[in-house]
Design a protein around this motif. Structure first.
Motif, PDB file in Angstrom:
ATOM      1  N   LEU A   1       0.830  -1.197   0.000  1.00 51.95           N
ATOM      2  CA  LEU A   1       0.000   0.000   0.000  1.00 51.95           C
ATOM      3  C   LEU A   1       0.873   1.259   0.000  1.00 51.95           C
ATOM      4  CD1 LEU A   1      -2.649  -0.793   2.792  1.00 51.95           C
ATOM      5  CD2 LEU A   1      -2.858  -1.183   0.345  1.00 51.95           C
TER       6      LEU A   1
ATOM      7  N   GLY B   1       3.123   2.627  -4.420  1.00 47.61           N
ATOM      8  CA  GLY B   1       2.110   2.156  -3.484  1.00 47.61           C
ATOM      9  C   GLY B   1       0.769   2.096  -4.187  1.00 47.61           C
TER      10      GLY B   1
ATOM     11  N   LEU C   1      -3.577   0.748  -3.678  1.00 42.29           N
ATOM     12  CA  LEU C   1      -4.632   0.160  -2.876  1.00 42.29           C
ATOM     13  C   LEU C   1      -4.982  -1.190  -3.486  1.00 42.29           C
ATOM     14  CD1 LEU C   1      -6.753   3.375  -2.545  1.00 42.29           C
ATOM     15  CD2 LEU C   1      -5.555   2.239  -0.674  1.00 42.29           C
ATOM     16  N   ALA C   2      -5.280  -2.142  -2.625  1.00 44.26           N
ATOM     17  CA  ALA C   2      -5.550  -3.498  -3.101  1.00 44.26           C
ATOM     18  C   ALA C   2      -6.782  -3.556  -4.004  1.00 44.26           C
ATOM     19  CB  ALA C   2      -5.734  -4.427  -1.909  1.00 44.26           C
ATOM     20  N   ILE C   3      -7.657  -2.552  -3.908  1.00 42.21           N
ATOM     21  CA  ILE C   3      -8.890  -2.588  -4.697  1.00 42.21           C
ATOM     22  C   ILE C   3      -8.801  -1.706  -5.943  1.00 42.21           C
ATOM     23  CG2 ILE C   3     -10.469  -3.172  -2.825  1.00 42.21           C
ATOM     24  CD1 ILE C   3     -10.970  -0.054  -2.719  1.00 42.21           C
TER      25      ILE C   3
END
Lengths: 312, 466
Positions: free
Chosen positions: B111, B196, B198-200
């Motif tokens: 992230l 970095g 975000l996983a989504i």
């Protein structure tokens, strides 16, 4: 190098906030929906409900309070999923409303904002976004590149300064942050700037010497303006769990934090810790970060946040 | 927060005055507290549930040793399970796996703000200084302002080369160029630092997946903040799925966060935690030790060592009791059975011999001479004897031997062998006890004269303690 594409510019801020927050809320509402295949509100159900709130980082205490509020007059009664969501949304909004306060600038010239927080929480990015937004609102903004520790932090802030079209006061890496802040305030005073945003190096709140360094910055700028900083913003990462409590507690005790900014709320992190923080510390939440561009820094709206969290 | 676990557990067990085994009801109550405590330490809910179920299974029926409370015993059990869950497993080398043709590509993902760039530089320094590797670093972060510059500056600081920055290049192109340069210029390792994400964020996740496909990293490290909350599960799952994470680097372990995310991520990805960041300096990177983090998540290392000590003491007391009996020259089949059981568990006779004076040589002889199968068979023979026979083995003659052999499914000569062994041991015990009298006098005096100078040799002479 600019991050704003024309497509994102076109979308209204509310949609953007909502889009970000919907992602935040998907998980929590998902788990609540799962719970409510059964309909009668009994002990076991309440326990699961409490867990769902805990899974949103709300922390055991706040989760218990919310669940009790629900249990108080609905225990053993049939209840629909929609009702549960509404009860929770109302409760959360009630907790958050008092802290949803925009950052108000005094008419001091300049109004000094000190931005602090742990490493990687998003201080520099938040300052860049704030600078861009206030510049657009017609303010004369100046930035102080006070993170003299992290490699290229000064360069990072300079790029944001260029984007916003505002002046950045900087020194070489490794320079004394307090001295730089002093110079920046002197420069801002001389220019009659409306707003001075001071960046600082990230630091973990349990590092006493680094916290003392922050206090030194405050002491030094007070030589030029006894009331500075007029605002001290603590930047919190929404993915942070219960350690956020320790962060707020210690930074507040050391540096008189006046308000919070919550970043990375567009991720899958639920930001539930915010509810617990509002309950415990009652510090104003000025803004939330829901993306990487300046438009993604939004005023914090308790009701929108609560409703989106509960998807009602 | 978690410090309160002990109080809570003690509260649960206040009513519990008896000793003995932990009952199902005791454990249930304790597990409720354990669950809340783990949640407060930021261990993710699904992981907490699994974990509690496992501890519960092992805890029911567990004997509570003398001098600790049942609550403390539960803490120990929780701690042990934590260590087990967090450990990389046997045979897994700590640190990075570089066992691949050079240049070995290593991909860093995570992230925003998790500490990828700093960790990249720390790893480079470590590989270069400790393992003598030629390392090349490249920043694939074209999004965050000055990110590439940050890595370049860090490279200069730690004396590791970075890929020259070409503006406008895509992350995939940078990765390919880095590996190309690594190959042409004979680097051992190429560290690829990414932006970095975000996983989504679908767009950025597919970007990193493309980088992964192009670079074919030997190790893909997920860099995660020790302060991460419940979201750790989602992050770990998403990155594992998209870029096949092989290990975790946990950062900011020097903060005051409980670090429950370590447990969540380890459990969800099945990947070992390879490295931990413990400070802002470039050498503040360490190998991961499951027991240290476990104590920290629990926040109660003292209790764990207390219980461990108590368990040791109990075993020592048991051994002492037997030694005393041996000194009197009493050594029946029950004692032999007890000894054999002890042998299965630990040093057994050998360690008991060590407690008696003047038996150092014999201790060595006894060691390694009894294997597990023999012990199990001997125990079977003894359990086929009547209580009377066990107390007085002299009773055992031909017909009794036949009966005993049938009872345990062995031959009469096996029974004979055991009886002979017992006889020999009993005789030895008598010798020991005579020796012991003299030995007691000598080392007892010597012990007194030496005063506080203990701790130099082995265990104290048995007799001198009374």
């Amino acid at each position: 190098m600019t991050l704003e594409t024309s497509e994102t510019e076109k979308r209204g801020w509310f949609q953007r906030l909502k889009a970000g927050l919907t992602r935040t809320s998907t998980k929590i509402t998902g788990s609540i929906t799962g719970i409510f295949t059964k309909k009668k509100l009994d002990r076991a159900l309440l326990e699961e409900l409490e867990e769902a709130l805990i899974a949103a980082d709300m922390g055991p205490a706040t989760a218990a309070r919310l669940t009790e509020a629900l249990a108080k007059d609905r225990f053993d009664k049939e209840i629909t999923e929609q009702e549960v969501r509404e009860v929770f949304a109302t409760e959360i909004a009630n907790i958050l409303k008092p802290v949803a306060q925009p950052l108000v600038l005094s008419d001091r010239e300049p109004h000094v904002v000190l931005v602090i927080g742990v490493n990687g929480s998003g201080k520099t990015t938040t300052i860049g976004k704030l600078a861009q937004n206030y510049k657009r609102a017609g303010k004369n903004v100046m930035l102080a590149a006070g993170d003299t520790f992290r490699a290229a932090a000064v360069e990072q802030l300079k790029i944001w300064g260029e984007r916003a079209g505002v002046k950045v006061v900087a020194r070489e890496a490794g320079a004394d942050a307090a001295g730089l802040a002093y110079d920046a305030l002197a420069a801002a005073k001389a220019e009659g700037a409306d707003l001075l945003l001071i960046d600082t190096a990230g630091r973990l709140q349990n590092k006493t010497d680094l916290m003392a360094e922050l206090q030194k910055i405050i002491r030094v700028i007070r030589k030029l303006d006894p009331e500075a900083p007029h605002s001290t913003l603590l930047v919190l990462d929404a993915t942070t769990g219960q350690n956020a409590h320790s962060q707020v507690e210690i930074f507040k005790a050391m540096c008189d934090v006046t308000g919070l900014v919550i970043t990375k709320l567009d991720g899958s992190a639920k930001g539930g810790v915010l509810v617990a923080l509002a309950e415990k510390f009652k510090l104003p939440v000025h803004a939330v970060g829901v993306g990487e561009t300046a438009d993604d820094l939004r005023p914090f709206d308790a009701e929108v946040f609560a409703k989106d969290l509960m998807d009602v | 927060m978690f410090e309160k676990l002990q109080e809570r557990l003690n509260g649960v067990f206040d009513k519990l005055t008896r000793r003995g085994a932990l009952s199902e009801a005791d454990v249930d109550e304790a597990m409720r507290e354990v669950r809340v405590a783990l949640l407060e330490a930021d261990v993710a809910l699904p992981v907490v549930k699994d974990f509690v179920a496992k501890v519960r299974e092992g805890a029911v029926g567990e004997r509570v040793v003398k001098s600790v409370t049942p609550g403390q015993m539960v803490v120990k059990l929780v701690h042990d399970e934590l260590v087990k869950t967090l450990s990389a497993g046997e045979g897994v080398e700590p640190g990075l796996d570089l066992n691949a043709p050079a240049p070995v590509p290593i991909l860093m993902v995570g992230l925003q703000g998790s500490g990828k760039t700093t960790t990249t530089a720390k790893i480079a320094k470590r590989l270069f200084e400790q393992r003598g590797k030629r390392v090349l670093m490249a920043s694939l972060d074209v999004r965050r302002p000055a990110a590439q510059q940050q890595l370049a500056i860090l490279g200069e600081q730690v004396g590791v080369k970075t890929l020259p920055i070409v503006l406008g290049e895509t992350p995939v192109a940078i990765a390919k160029r880095a590996i190309q340069m690594g190959r042409l210029e004979g680097f051992d390792v190429v560290l690829l630092d990414t932006a970095g994400r975000l996983a989504i964020d679908e767009e950025l996740m597919s970007e990193v997946a493309e980088v992964h496909a192009a670079a074919k990293p030997h190790e893909t490290l997920l860099v995660a903040d020790a302060m991460t909350g419940q979201d750790a599960v989602n992050v770990a799952k998403a990155f594992k799925e998209r870029v096949n994470v092989t290990g975790i680097a946990l950062t900011r372990v020097d903060g005051d966060a409980r670090g429950g995310a370590a447990l969540s991520m380890r459990a969800i990805t099945g990947c070992p935690i390879k490295l931990i960041g413990v400070g802002e300096k470039m050498d503040a990177l360490e190998d991961f030790h499951a027991d240290r983090i476990s104590s920290r998540i629990l926040g109660m290392g003292d209790i764990v060592s207390l219980v461990e000590k108590a368990i040791e003491t109990t075993e020592a007391e048991e051994a002492e009791r037997l030694a005393k009996k041996m000194q009197k020259g009493e050594f029946d089949m029950n004692d032999l059975a007890g000894q054999l059981k002890q042998l299965q568990k630990m040093g057994g006779l050998a360690s008991i011999a060590g407690m008696l004076p003047g038996l150092g040589k014999m201790q060595k002889q006894l060691e390694g001479r009894v294997d597990d199968k023999v012990i199990r068979r001997s125990l079977a023979i003894i359990s086929s004897m009547t209580p009377k026979e066990r107390r007085n083995p002299d009773l055992i003659k031909a017909s009794r031997k036949n009966r005993i052999a049938k009872g345990c499914g062995m031959q009469v000569q096996d029974v004979n062998k055991l009886l002979k062994q017992h006889l020999e041991m009993a005789r030895m015990m008598k010798q020991v006890s005579k020796l012991g009298q003299k030995g007691l006098m000598r080392s007892g005096m010597a012990g007194l004269m030496k005063g506080g100078a203990g701790g130099m040799g082995g265990p104290p002479p048995f007799g001198g303690r009374r």
